[in-house]
Design a protein around this motif. Structure first.
Motif, PDB file in Angstrom:
ATOM      1  N   VAL A   1      21.249 -80.632 -13.895  1.00  0.00           N
ATOM      2  CA  VAL A   1      21.058 -80.776 -12.445  1.00  0.00           C
ATOM      3  C   VAL A   1      20.056 -79.747 -11.935  1.00  0.00           C
ATOM      4  O   VAL A   1      19.135 -80.064 -11.173  1.00  0.00           O
ATOM      5  CB  VAL A   1      22.403 -80.622 -11.700  1.00  0.00           C
ATOM      6  CG1 VAL A   1      22.183 -80.532 -10.191  1.00  0.00           C
ATOM      7  CG2 VAL A   1      23.319 -81.789 -12.015  1.00  0.00           C
ATOM      8  N   MET A   2      20.219 -78.494 -12.376  1.00  0.00           N
ATOM      9  CA  MET A   2      19.301 -77.449 -11.952  1.00  0.00           C
ATOM     10  C   MET A   2      17.891 -77.699 -12.495  1.00  0.00           C
ATOM     11  O   MET A   2      16.892 -77.413 -11.830  1.00  0.00           O
ATOM     12  CB  MET A   2      19.805 -76.080 -12.432  1.00  0.00           C
ATOM     13  CG  MET A   2      21.063 -75.585 -11.738  1.00  0.00           C
ATOM     14  SD  MET A   2      20.829 -75.186  -9.970  1.00  0.00           S
ATOM     15  CE  MET A   2      21.552 -76.623  -9.216  1.00  0.00           C
ATOM     16  N   GLY A   3      17.828 -78.241 -13.708  1.00  0.00           N
ATOM     17  CA  GLY A   3      16.526 -78.536 -14.303  1.00  0.00           C
ATOM     18  C   GLY A   3      15.772 -79.599 -13.523  1.00  0.00           C
ATOM     19  O   GLY A   3      14.554 -79.495 -13.324  1.00  0.00           O
ATOM     20  N   VAL A   4      16.502 -80.621 -13.071  1.00  0.00           N
ATOM     21  CA  VAL A   4      15.863 -81.664 -12.257  1.00  0.00           C
ATOM     22  C   VAL A   4      15.376 -81.082 -10.936  1.00  0.00           C
ATOM     23  O   VAL A   4      14.272 -81.399 -10.472  1.00  0.00           O
ATOM     24  CB  VAL A   4      16.846 -82.829 -12.009  1.00  0.00           C
ATOM     25  CG1 VAL A   4      16.250 -83.832 -11.027  1.00  0.00           C
ATOM     26  CG2 VAL A   4      17.198 -83.514 -13.322  1.00  0.00           C
ATOM     27  N   SER A   5      16.179 -80.200 -10.337  1.00  0.00           N
ATOM     28  CA  SER A   5      15.761 -79.582  -9.069  1.00  0.00           C
ATOM     29  C   SER A   5      14.512 -78.727  -9.264  1.00  0.00           C
ATOM     30  O   SER A   5      13.674 -78.611  -8.362  1.00  0.00           O
ATOM     31  CB  SER A   5      16.884 -78.730  -8.488  1.00  0.00           C
ATOM     32  OG  SER A   5      17.020 -77.494  -9.171  1.00  0.00           O
ATOM     33  N   ALA A   6      14.387 -78.130 -10.465  1.00  0.00           N
ATOM     34  CA  ALA A   6      13.214 -77.288 -10.747  1.00  0.00           C
ATOM     35  C   ALA A   6      11.926 -78.106 -10.779  1.00  0.00           C
ATOM     36  O   ALA A   6      10.838 -77.569 -10.526  1.00  0.00           O
ATOM     37  CB  ALA A   6      13.406 -76.554 -12.071  1.00  0.00           C
ATOM     38  N   LEU A   7      12.040 -79.396 -11.080  1.00  0.00           N
ATOM     39  CA  LEU A   7      10.863 -80.251 -11.067  1.00  0.00           C
ATOM     40  C   LEU A   7      10.330 -80.450  -9.650  1.00  0.00           C
ATOM     41  O   LEU A   7       9.158 -80.798  -9.468  1.00  0.00           O
ATOM     42  CB  LEU A   7      11.205 -81.623 -11.679  1.00  0.00           C
ATOM     43  CG  LEU A   7      11.660 -81.620 -13.144  1.00  0.00           C
ATOM     44  CD1 LEU A   7      12.042 -83.028 -13.574  1.00  0.00           C
ATOM     45  CD2 LEU A   7      10.561 -81.058 -14.041  1.00  0.00           C
TER      46      LEU A   7
END
Length: 263
Positions: free
Chosen positions: A111-117
């Protein structure tokens, strides 16, 4: 184990039972919730792997609070060792709970990785690593979008893990299956969980309003700010207490599991 479908109004009953049970053992349940938060905070301070370790502990810690609620509902005093319930149930269930923790940490990091995009990782770094933010950065469109994307993606993750620790611990359900059963239970009882969420929002808002009015009547604006942290601690403890009752109503235990759950 059998899934139960409940009426929408049952969500309000969960809130009521959570509050009433909390007041049976308010000091114990508040203290245990504080220990829960402290243990997660301490785990997050471990160099390099702290955030992931803290995430891995959350399912087991949540199960500990549910076990404490079980004790309080029977009029017993839950001791601090009850937070370790997930680690004292035998090797098989311990391994299953560890796997559940790893799955939760992996899901949350995705989830955090997607937000980082969306914002280059600003929101993820602030949330996971506690990095300081300027007002301009926090109010930037990309940061705000990343925050909302994270919230939207976290909702299904939360539903998958809502009942999963209890299913693994009390029903001996395999970790991946527990995620599926938890999601199905939440979706099939969507009305009850909607009422549950709205009712808790109302309780939190009323508590904040009452504190503001009291501080105004006493002519002490500082009172609201001073009391905010302990009040939030108590309210959060009540909320976690109510989770146990949503689990009891969503699953019809077989005779063996019912003995374990209801004592």
């Amino acid at each position: 184990m059998k899934l139960k479908i409940v009426k929408a109004g049952t969500g309000l009953q969960w809130v009521k039972l959570g509050i009433l049970t909390f007041f049976k053992q308010p000091l114990a349940l508040t203290g245990l919730f504080f220990m829960f938060m402290a243990s997660v905070a301490i785990a997050s301070m471990v160099p390099l792997l702290g955030s992931a370790l803290a995430l891995c502990l959350l399912p087991a810690a949540t199960l500990g609070l549910m076990a404490a609620t079980q004790e309080a509902s029977k009029g017993k005093f839950p001791t601090p060792t009850i937070l370790l319930s997930a680690f004292r149930a035998g090797r098989q269930r311990l391994n299953a709970m560890v796997m559940l923790g790893l799955l939760y940490a992996g899901g949350f990091l995705i989830v955090m990785g997607v937000s980082a995009l969306v914002d280059g990782g600003a929101f993820a770094k602030a949330y996971l690593l506690g990095e300081a933010l300027t007002r301009e950065a926090a109010t930037s469109p990309s940061f705000q979008t990343a925050m909302w994307v994270s919230m939207a993606l976290y909702l299904p993750l939360s539903l998958m893990f809502w009942h999963a620790p209890a299913l693994v611990h009390w029903h001996n359900v395999a970790p991946v299956k527990s995620l599926f059963f938890s999601m199905v239970a939440c979706l099939r009882n969507f009305g009850a969980f909607t009422i549950f969420g709205l009712a808790w929002m109302g309780v939190f808002l009323l508590a904040g309003l009452a504190m503001t009015i009291l501080s105004t009547l006493l002519g002490s604006p500082e009172l609201a700010a001073t009391a905010m942290l302990p009040m939030a601690l108590v309210m959060a403890s009540m909320f976690f207490t109510s989770i146990y009752f949503s689990f009891l109503d969503c699953f019809d235990a077989d005779p063996v599991a019912a003995t374990e759950i209801l004592g």
